[in-house]
Write an enzyme that holds these catalytic residues in place. Structure first.
Site, mmCIF file in Angstrom:
data_model
loop_
_atom_site.group_PDB
_atom_site.id
_atom_site.type_symbol
_atom_site.label_atom_id
_atom_site.label_comp_id
_atom_site.label_asym_id
_atom_site.label_seq_id
_atom_site.Cartn_x
_atom_site.Cartn_y
_atom_site.Cartn_z
ATOM 1 N N ASP A 103 18.427 69.353 -6.411
ATOM 2 C CA ASP A 103 18.766 68.808 -7.716
ATOM 3 C C ASP A 103 17.521 68.503 -8.554
ATOM 4 O OD1 ASP A 103 21.442 69.012 -7.231
ATOM 5 O OD2 ASP A 103 21.739 66.895 -6.747
ATOM 6 N N GLY A 104 16.430 68.098 -7.901
ATOM 7 C CA GLY A 104 15.193 67.816 -8.633
ATOM 8 C C GLY A 104 14.652 69.056 -9.316
ATOM 9 N N GLU A 153 20.550 60.289 -16.001
ATOM 10 C CA GLU A 153 20.555 58.918 -16.480
ATOM 11 C C GLU A 153 19.257 58.564 -17.186
ATOM 12 O OE1 GLU A 153 18.221 59.224 -13.292
ATOM 13 O OE2 GLU A 153 20.314 59.027 -12.639
ATOM 14 N N ARG A 175 19.936 39.546 -18.433
ATOM 15 C CA ARG A 175 18.714 39.084 -17.778
ATOM 16 C C ARG A 175 18.732 39.605 -16.347
ATOM 17 N NH1 ARG A 175 15.271 34.484 -19.107
ATOM 18 N NH2 ARG A 175 13.869 34.047 -17.370
ATOM 19 N N ALA A 234 24.171 59.536 -8.644
ATOM 20 C CA ALA A 234 22.742 59.375 -8.374
ATOM 21 C C ALA A 234 22.365 57.884 -8.413
ATOM 22 C CB ALA A 234 21.934 60.201 -9.372
ATOM 23 N N SER A 280 22.820 55.553 -10.570
ATOM 24 C CA SER A 280 23.886 54.649 -11.010
ATOM 25 C C SER A 280 24.732 54.172 -9.840
ATOM 26 C CB SER A 280 24.767 55.346 -12.056
ATOM 27 O OG SER A 280 25.823 54.516 -12.469
ATOM 28 N N LYS A 281 25.057 55.071 -8.925
ATOM 29 C CA LYS A 281 25.877 54.697 -7.767
ATOM 30 C C LYS A 281 25.160 53.672 -6.899
ATOM 31 C CE LYS A 281 28.298 56.659 -3.766
ATOM 32 N NZ LYS A 281 27.605 55.797 -2.761
ATOM 33 N N ALA A 300 20.097 44.579 -10.627
ATOM 34 C CA ALA A 300 19.749 43.234 -10.157
ATOM 35 C C ALA A 300 19.829 42.199 -11.272
ATOM 36 C CB ALA A 300 18.357 43.233 -9.523
ATOM 37 N N GLN A 338 14.143 62.281 -13.950
ATOM 38 C CA GLN A 338 13.062 62.021 -12.996
ATOM 39 C C GLN A 338 11.737 61.701 -13.668
ATOM 40 O OE1 GLN A 338 13.874 64.979 -14.130
ATOM 41 N NE2 GLN A 338 12.812 66.674 -13.130
#
EC number: 2.7.1.23
Length: 265
Positions: free
Chosen positions: A45-46, A122, A147, A161, A163-164, A184, A222
């Protein structure tokens, strides 16, 4: 038909690329990297992501094909031991393809300049070593003050990717949507966010307005960018789409099952 072949540097990919070139040449195809009709990537994929950005200005006329030589590939329909079958499929090509939505990213900077990007997977906005504070607007209406470490906005194909890994949903690529996931986030009595992934419709957009700082890190697929101070980042479903040459049906949920669950019992 003119075909471009792009391979990563791995020994297995180089061997498959050489075999592919030889068989395509023997079959009478025109090979070259300038203005191709089809771009075949050999690797994972990269490699395909790199090829996508290389030909981002030609998306209306280029179709992509991925040949997989590693362990996992969501954009690769063919394996390296299927080179002969791929060449045969190309010989019977009738222009068949499937298209997927892309992410439109526009950054506005403090010096009144701007930049525009397209993402296949993304885009993220983050701070390392300190907390990011950021107003989040949806359709130009204030939604929340975030925040945390950062925010990720993905396409449906990018939902499997990064996001998951941030708790986002897996979205079927036929849906023209974008997904916003938190990286986070901080949620307590003082700071409060939705603390859940958000799916936005194709006529909606999200604008991130970070607190003025000079240490933001932005990624587009990437590629890691260290931009000048950002005033806003606006993300929406792009008008452009990516097209993949499709010679056989690969069910999306079979890909997901194979990648994350394993062989059926």
């Amino acid at each position: 038909m003119k075909i471009a072949i792009i391979s990563n540097s791995g020994a297995k990919s180089q061997a498959a690329s050489t075999a592919l070139r030889q068989q395509l040449t023997a079959a009478g195809f025109d090979l070259g990297t300038k203005q191709p009709d089809v771009v075949i990537t050999v690797g994972g994929d990269g490699t395909l992501l790199s090829a996508f950005h290389r030909y981002a200005d030609s998306l209306a006329t280029v179709r992509f094909i991925g040949v997989h030589t590693g362990h996992l590939g969501f954009y690769t329909d063919w394996r390296d031991y299927e080179i002969g079958d791929l060449v045969t499929a190309l010989q019977h090509d009738a222009g068949q393809s499937v298209s997927y939505p892309l992410l439109d990213v526009r950054a506005e900077f403090a010096d009144h300049t701007s930049a525009h990007y397209l993402a296949l997977n993304e885009a993220t906005l983050r701070r390392y070593g300190s907390t990011m504070r950021c107003d989040v607007d949806i359709r130009d209406n204030f939604f929340e003050n975030f925040r945390g470490d950062g925010l990720c906005v993905s396409t449906p194909t990018g939902s499997t990717a990064y996001s998951k890994s941030n708790g986002g949903a897996v979205i079927h690529p036929r849906l023209d949507a974008l997904q916003v996931t938190e990286i986070a986030s901080i949620n307590n009595r003082v700071f409060r966010t939705l603390a859940a992934p958000m799916l936005l419709a194709p006529d909606e957009w999200v604008t991130l307005k970070p607190e003025p700082r000079e240490d933001y890190l932005m990624t587009v697929d990437q590629f890691t960018l260290d931009p000048q101070p950002i005033v806003s980042l606006t993300l929406k479903v792009a008008q452009e789409r990516v097209h993949f040459a499709q010679y056989r049906h690969m069910h999306f949920w079979d890909r997901v099952e194979d990648a994350f669950i394993g062989a059926k019992q």
